[in-house]
Motif scaffolding. Structure first.
Motif, short mmCIF file in Angstrom:
data_model
loop_
_atom_site.label_atom_id
_atom_site.label_comp_id
_atom_site.label_asym_id
_atom_site.label_seq_id
_atom_site.Cartn_x
_atom_site.Cartn_y
_atom_site.Cartn_z
N TRP A 1 -7.88 -0.63 9.16
CA TRP A 1 -6.96 -1.32 8.51
C TRP A 1 -5.50 -1.22 8.92
O TRP A 1 -5.38 -0.02 9.97
CB TRP A 1 -7.21 -0.11 6.99
N MET B 1 0.82 3.76 1.78
CA MET B 1 1.24 4.19 3.54
C MET B 1 2.33 3.25 3.74
O MET B 1 3.20 3.78 4.69
CB MET B 1 0.22 3.98 4.22
N MET C 1 -2.26 2.26 -6.88
CA MET C 1 -2.64 2.78 -5.76
C MET C 1 -2.28 4.58 -5.64
O MET C 1 -1.42 4.81 -5.73
CB MET C 1 -2.40 2.83 -4.15
N ASP D 1 -4.66 8.26 5.34
CA ASP D 1 -4.37 7.50 4.98
C ASP D 1 -5.10 6.86 4.28
O ASP D 1 -5.82 6.07 4.42
CB ASP D 1 -3.65 6.30 5.47
N THR D 2 -4.91 6.88 2.74
CA THR D 2 -6.01 6.46 2.56
C THR D 2 -5.56 5.74 0.85
O THR D 2 -4.59 6.27 0.08
CB THR D 2 -7.16 8.09 1.55
N GLY D 3 -6.37 5.17 0.18
CA GLY D 3 -5.71 4.90 -0.90
C GLY D 3 -7.12 4.39 -2.12
O GLY D 3 -7.87 2.96 -1.96
N VAL E 1 -8.30 5.38 5.50
CA VAL E 1 -7.91 5.19 6.59
C VAL E 1 -7.63 6.04 7.94
O VAL E 1 -6.80 6.74 7.99
CB VAL E 1 -7.07 3.76 6.89
N ALA F 1 0.99 -1.28 0.01
CA ALA F 1 0.22 -0.31 -0.08
C ALA F 1 1.03 1.11 -0.42
O ALA F 1 1.92 1.44 0.48
CB ALA F 1 -1.08 0.18 1.29
N ARG G 1 0.12 -7.15 -3.78
CA ARG G 1 -0.51 -7.85 -2.66
C ARG G 1 -1.09 -10.07 -3.72
O ARG G 1 -1.62 -9.70 -4.87
CB ARG G 1 -1.89 -7.52 -2.21
N ASN H 1 -10.81 3.69 0.26
CA ASN H 1 -10.11 3.23 1.80
C ASN H 1 -9.29 4.82 2.21
O ASN H 1 -8.38 4.87 1.49
CB ASN H 1 -10.20 2.28 1.99
N1 SER Z 1 -3.92 1.47 3.51
C1 SER Z 1 -5.15 1.32 3.07
C2 SER Z 1 -4.92 0.67 1.75
O1 SER Z 1 -4.63 -0.17 1.61
C3 SER Z 1 -5.39 2.92 2.65
O2 SER Z 1 -4.41 3.40 1.68
O3 SER Z 1 -6.46 0.53 1.76
#
Ligand code: SER
Length: 587
Positions: free
Chosen positions: A162, A42, A86, A225-227, A204, A40, A68, A202
């Motif tokens: 998360w 983050m 992302m 933290d957004t993704g 977080v 991710a 992933r 998402n």
């Molecule tokens: N860490 C969160 C995710 O992977 C938001 O970036 O969804």
């Protein structure tokens, strides 16, 4: 809209909200043994989420390549991928839930963002449990933006929480955004189980730190933290039926059609998509500047599984030799503007794919015959010995065998497999130890000096070539050291010179060498390298050479690096696939 425009739109939007746009990081995490790949955006930012100051400020945004493999079985449906990009934005102890949610909503729905109709959006928030309360605030903010109650699901920790990305680290409740990609009109109520609701973003709210005992403590600073999944966003934006039907995959799919002569159609969607997804992931892993080669360990093993699985599906479609490399060429060409490292590493990518094809191609046919026989005799469950033999002799990753077995409704005893695998490892390690004992020809002063130099050299190699370098063997006499290490290409003259310089710098620094005895866990915690498992027993020796080296090792070593003289590499050559050999002397 295409992917390049989408990346730009996102980054421009957050730049206009005072976010600094930062570069994405490598797919292979630096200095973080808790995960194999960057999963991710983050992930590379963890030190800043924990309080370190980021040089570019408290608001950041970027586009991060991620791998992933947790959902690998779902690859081939409309939305799952092992590699994806992302888009993310972060607040480091700056804004929190309100601004994060407003920004997300604005980007999703406004004309300067994606312009998605709000009546096709739905949301989920954390329902609360004994560790943390219902996210009342996030819920209220969505309602305040005009979202109907029926479109906001309250879900438990398994859905709306998360992190951490590894075993420990920052984490917190999140709120997820979904888009209706099914027949219109979208249903009035949000049903998270309906696959037409595609999760795209998402947010977080990182408020907690999970420690190694599983306990949560409140973080000193609050972060956002957004993704936003790029492929999924592109899919819903362009009305594509699946992520595989976006412009990002079209050239890949076309190339597979051209190679196999088999049209991409409903009956083979899954095979096609698996090939396209896995080869895209493999191309990015190999094409990273810290790229790894296929192997039986760590990242190399994950990579090998992806490649071998793709290869098998390609073979079922009668693809000609070197098809994987041909597909990778298309991926590199399509992505290299956004990811120039793919262009830089193109030759490595294609060479590794061809090598893996050759290695596995030789045993695949024979292995498939044996596997078929084993499965015919397997009355419901495949014996672990058979699964292990397929692995050991024919190079079938366990998951691969499991997949073949599942097609015939046969189970595989994975625990049994892992037990045999561990036994086998222990045996080959015993072999390696034997060799290692012979590794030092004697306990003479000259040999001991070269042994110490070997430690300094390993550390220098890791610094120059990257942390994917590990010792693979050594043989040290009074005259010279011979040292094998994992690395996949010839070192450049500059890299050799830099390695020598680092070792000689450590020698000039006159570092006293200390040895301590400790547990494997503590040795690992302290950053020592070496083989971390119980074969050493409860107590291991750790040799430290100031900032230059820390390694688990049986010794012996000299008392001070100044005793070594001048270090020189006299030869660097291939030893075996993925392993290089250095001969070096002290003068
Ligand atoms: N860490 C969160 C995710 O992977 C938001 O970036 O969804």
């Amino acid at each position: 809209m295409n992917a390049a425009e989408l990346r730009k739109k996102f980054l421009d939007f957050f730049a206009s909200k005072d976010h600094a746009v930062i570069a994405g990081a490598s797919l292979i995490p630096e200095n973080d043994p808790s995960v194999l790949f960057t999963t991710a955006g983050m992930h590379p930012l963890v030190p800043y989420l924990l309080g370190e100051k980021h040089p570019l400020g408290q608001r950041l945004a970027n586009c991060q390549k991620c791998v992933r493999t947790g959902d690998i079985d779902e690859v081939g449906d409309a939305t799952h991928l092992t590699f994806f990009e992302m888009l993310g934005n972060w607040s480091l102890n700056d804004y929190f839930k309100e601004t994060a949610i407003r920004n997300s909503f604005e980007f999703l729905t406004s004309a300067r963002g994606l312009g998605l109709p709000p009546d096709r959006l739905a949301f989920s928030v954390f329902a609360g449990d004994e560790t943390a309360p219902f996210d009342h605030e996030a819920h209220g903010l969505w309602i305040g933006l005009g979202v109907p109650e029926a479109r906001i699901a309250r879900l438990p920790k398994k859905d709306n929480w998360w992190g951490p990305a590894g075993q420990t680290g920052p984490c917190g409740p999140d709120t997820e955004m979904f888009y209706w990609n099914g027949p219109l009109p979208a249903p009035a109520a949000f049903d998270p189980a309906d696959k037409n609701w595609v999760e795209i973003w998402n947010d977080v709210f990182m408020q907690y730190f999970k420690d190694k005992d599983g306990a949560y403590s409140v973080l000193a600073q609050k972060n956002v933290d957004t993704g936003l999944g790029l492929e999924r966003a592109l899919c819903v934006m362009t009305g594509a039926a699946s992520v595989y039907d976006t412009e990002l995959f079209r050239p890949i799919i076309r190339k597979i059609e051209e190679l196999t002569g088999v049209p991409y159609a409903a009956k083979n969607f899954k095979a096609y998509r698996i090939v396209a997804d896995h080869l895209r992931a493999a191309t990015f892993i190999l094409g990273d500047d810290r790229g790894v080669a296929p192997s039986n360990m760590d990242q190399g093993y994950v990579l090998r599984r992806l490649i071998r699985r793709a290869y098998r599906y390609l073979m079922q479609m009668n693809a000609p030799a070197k098809s994987m490399a041909a597909v990778a060429e298309v991926i590199v060409a399509h992505y290299q503007d956004a990811y120039p490292e793919l262009g830089r590493n193109r030759d490595f990518v294609t060479a590794q794919l061809n090598r893996e094809e050759e290695l596995f191609g030789r045993t695949l046919d024979a292995g498939m015959k044996i596997a078929t026989k084993y499965l015919e005799n397997a009355r419901g469950a495949l014996a672990p010995e058979d699964a292990f033999r397929l692995y050991d002799t024919y190079g079938f990753p366990l998951e691969f065998t499991q997949e073949l077995a599942a097609e015939k409704n046969i189970a595989v005893d994975a625990d049994g497999f892992h037990r045999l695998y561990a036994e086998h490892q222990a045996k080959s390690r015993a072999g390696a130890e034997q060799k290692f004992k012979g590794g030092l020809a004697d306990n003479s002063e000259a040999t001991t000096r070269l042994h110490t130099a070997a430690h300094l050299m390993l550390r220098a190699l890791r610094q120059v070539l990257g942390e994917s370098v590990f010792q693979r063997g050594s043989n040290i006499t009074a005259e010279r050291l011979r040292f094998d290490f994992s690395f996949d290409r010839k070192m450049t003259p500059e890299e050799i010179a830099e390695t020598e310089r680092l070792v000689n710098e450590a020698i000039a620094a006159k570092i006293p060498i200390t040895c301590s005895e400790t547990s494997v866990a503590e040795a690992k915690e302290s950053g020592a390298i070496g083989v971390f498992d119980s074969k050493y027993g409860a107590v291991v020796k750790v040799y430290s050479m100031g900032p230059y080296s820390k390694e688990i090792c049986g010794g012996p070593h000299v008392g001070n690096t100044s005793e070594l003289g001048t270090f020189k590499i006299v030869k660097e050559e291939a030893s075996s696939a993925g392993v290089r050999r250095i001969k070096a002397v002290l003068t």
